[in-house]
Design a protein around this motif. Structure first.
Motif, short mmCIF file in Angstrom:
data_model
loop_
_atom_site.label_atom_id
_atom_site.label_comp_id
_atom_site.label_asym_id
_atom_site.label_seq_id
_atom_site.Cartn_x
_atom_site.Cartn_y
_atom_site.Cartn_z
N TYR A 1 -42.56 -15.29 -23.69
CA TYR A 1 -42.93 -15.79 -22.36
C TYR A 1 -44.41 -15.57 -22.09
CZ TYR A 1 -37.91 -16.08 -21.48
OH TYR A 1 -36.58 -16.40 -21.55
N THR A 2 -44.94 -14.44 -22.58
CA THR A 2 -46.37 -14.17 -22.38
C THR A 2 -47.22 -15.21 -23.12
OG1 THR A 2 -45.96 -11.80 -22.12
CG2 THR A 2 -48.21 -12.47 -22.68
N ALA A 3 -46.83 -15.52 -24.36
CA ALA A 3 -47.57 -16.51 -25.14
C ALA A 3 -47.52 -17.88 -24.47
CB ALA A 3 -46.99 -16.59 -26.56
N ARG A 4 -46.34 -18.26 -23.97
CA ARG A 4 -46.22 -19.55 -23.31
C ARG A 4 -47.08 -19.61 -22.06
NH1 ARG A 4 -39.62 -20.44 -23.50
NH2 ARG A 4 -39.47 -20.84 -25.76
N ALA A 5 -47.07 -18.52 -21.30
CA ALA A 5 -47.85 -18.49 -20.06
C ALA A 5 -49.35 -18.59 -20.36
CB ALA A 5 -47.56 -17.21 -19.28
N LEU B 1 -48.41 -5.55 -20.37
CA LEU B 1 -48.63 -6.94 -20.00
C LEU B 1 -50.10 -7.19 -19.66
CD1 LEU B 1 -45.60 -8.02 -17.74
CD2 LEU B 1 -46.38 -9.11 -19.86
N ALA B 2 -50.66 -6.30 -18.86
CA ALA B 2 -52.07 -6.46 -18.49
C ALA B 2 -52.97 -6.40 -19.72
CB ALA B 2 -52.46 -5.38 -17.48
N THR C 1 -56.71 -8.73 -23.69
CA THR C 1 -57.06 -8.97 -25.10
C THR C 1 -56.69 -10.37 -25.55
OG1 THR C 1 -54.91 -8.10 -25.82
CG2 THR C 1 -56.75 -6.54 -25.65
N PHE C 2 -56.03 -11.12 -24.69
CA PHE C 2 -55.55 -12.47 -25.00
C PHE C 2 -54.68 -12.45 -26.26
CE2 PHE C 2 -56.02 -17.17 -25.61
CZ PHE C 2 -55.61 -17.52 -24.33
N ASP C 3 -53.80 -11.45 -26.31
CA ASP C 3 -52.91 -11.26 -27.46
C ASP C 3 -51.50 -11.01 -26.95
OD1 ASP C 3 -51.59 -10.63 -29.77
OD2 ASP C 3 -52.76 -8.82 -30.21
N ALA C 4 -50.65 -12.04 -27.01
CA ALA C 4 -49.28 -11.92 -26.51
C ALA C 4 -48.48 -10.88 -27.27
CB ALA C 4 -48.58 -13.28 -26.60
N GLY C 5 -48.91 -10.56 -28.49
CA GLY C 5 -48.20 -9.57 -29.29
C GLY C 5 -48.29 -8.16 -28.71
N GLN C 6 -49.22 -7.94 -27.77
CA GLN C 6 -49.34 -6.62 -27.14
C GLN C 6 -48.31 -6.41 -26.03
OE1 GLN C 6 -51.34 -4.31 -28.33
NE2 GLN C 6 -52.21 -5.72 -29.84
N ALA C 7 -47.69 -7.49 -25.57
CA ALA C 7 -46.68 -7.37 -24.50
C ALA C 7 -45.44 -6.71 -25.06
CB ALA C 7 -46.35 -8.74 -23.94
N LYS C 8 -44.78 -5.93 -24.24
CA LYS C 8 -43.57 -5.23 -24.67
C LYS C 8 -42.50 -5.34 -23.60
CE LYS C 8 -46.03 -1.82 -27.48
NZ LYS C 8 -45.62 -2.40 -28.77
N GLY C 9 -41.25 -5.42 -24.06
CA GLY C 9 -40.12 -5.38 -23.14
C GLY C 9 -39.72 -3.93 -22.88
#
Length: 278
Positions: free
Chosen positions: A138-142, A215-216, A221-229
């Motif tokens: 979802y972060t990457a899509r956003a 998320l922030a 960093t413009f890296d969706a891979g850093q987001a975590k559930g």
């Protein structure tokens, strides 16, 4: 007329029972997530993730699991409707009809409605994606959309603010304002409700704030891979100087919030704000 009918429905005893049933469902979910996280911290995760999906799978693996899952789904519907009614008519608190309180209830209603949708999707065989993968997707899509990066940053900041507020309210015992403390005896309030509320709300705020930080950071960093559930966030606590015991401590806090939810099911103020207009 619609306003009168809606307020009447929100004030019906069966609506209150549905709301309290939803708080029980929330408590069950937190108990399951907390228990899975404790097992992960102790090195025995059983292959399940400490998030909603792992909790639902734990229920499904037991006899009568599907029936219990439908009850949980119904509980989340109750929570969503209750919060939407508070967004419409106000919360039974001082200044409960303020715009801030109404928006807070609206946001909670959306979260609980998403919980209902996720539970139904799991029951229909569409809930196999982990919370970490969902968060990254979802972060990457956003962030692929114009202005999406700033939206992700705003959502992350919102989680951080919510987490800090939860920690402050836990320390101040502000959660007692939402409970019918007059119906408790002093022993129950001091020895059960307050300790569970302080520890449980603090752990919940700590985890929610950490989700927001990741998320922030992914937006910065413009890296969706850093987001975590939820699962990934909880596992990060094992990487702190406290090690796995840091994860276990937070997990126990989530267990305590699950127990506190049962206290809310008994004593939470769920009645709609009376209409004082002439």
């Amino acid at each position: 007329m619609q306003n009168v009918m809606g307020r009447k429905a929100a004030g019906h005893p069966w609506f209150h029972r549905l709301s309290r049933g939803g708080l029980v469902a929330r408590g069950v979910l937190y108990l399951l997530v907390g228990w899975l996280a404790v097992r992960i911290g102790l090195g025995d995760g059983g292959g399940k993730e400490a998030d909603r999906g792992g909790a639902l799978q734990t229920v499904a693996d037991n006899p009568g699991g599907s029936f219990v899952l439908w009850l949980l789904a119904a509980g989340f519907v109750g929570l969503a409707l209750w919060q939407f009614s508070e967004a419409r008519y106000g919360r039974p608190l001082p200044d409960g009809d303020s715009a801030f309180n109404r928006l807070t209830s609206l946001a909670r209603g959306v979260v609980y409605l998403a919980g209902f949708a996720a539970t139904v999707a799991f029951l229909l065989g569409h809930g196999g994606t982990s919370s970490d993968q969902q968060s990254k997707t979802y972060t990457a899509r956003a962030m692929a959309e114009p202005g999406g990066r700033w939206l992700v940053l705003a959502v992350g900041a919102g989680f951080v603010v919510w987490g800090v507020v939860s920690l402050v309210n836990a320390a101040r015992r502000a959660f007692l304002d939402e409970l019918k403390t007059g119906q408790m005896n002093d022993e129950v309030r001091r020895r059960i409700v307050v300790p569970l509320g302080v520890a449980g709300n603090a752990a919940r705020g700590l985890v929610g704030g950490a989700v927001g930080v990741f998320l922030a950071y992914s937006a910065i960093t413009f890296d969706a891979g850093q987001a975590k559930g939820l699962d990934g966030t909880l596992r990060e606590f094992a990487g702190t100087p406290a090690g796995r015991w840091g994860l276990v401590a937070v997990a126990v806090g989530l267990l305590l919030f699950g127990l506190y939810s049962f206290c809310e099911a008994r004593w939470r103020k769920v009645e709609a704000v009376p209409d004082t207009r002439a």
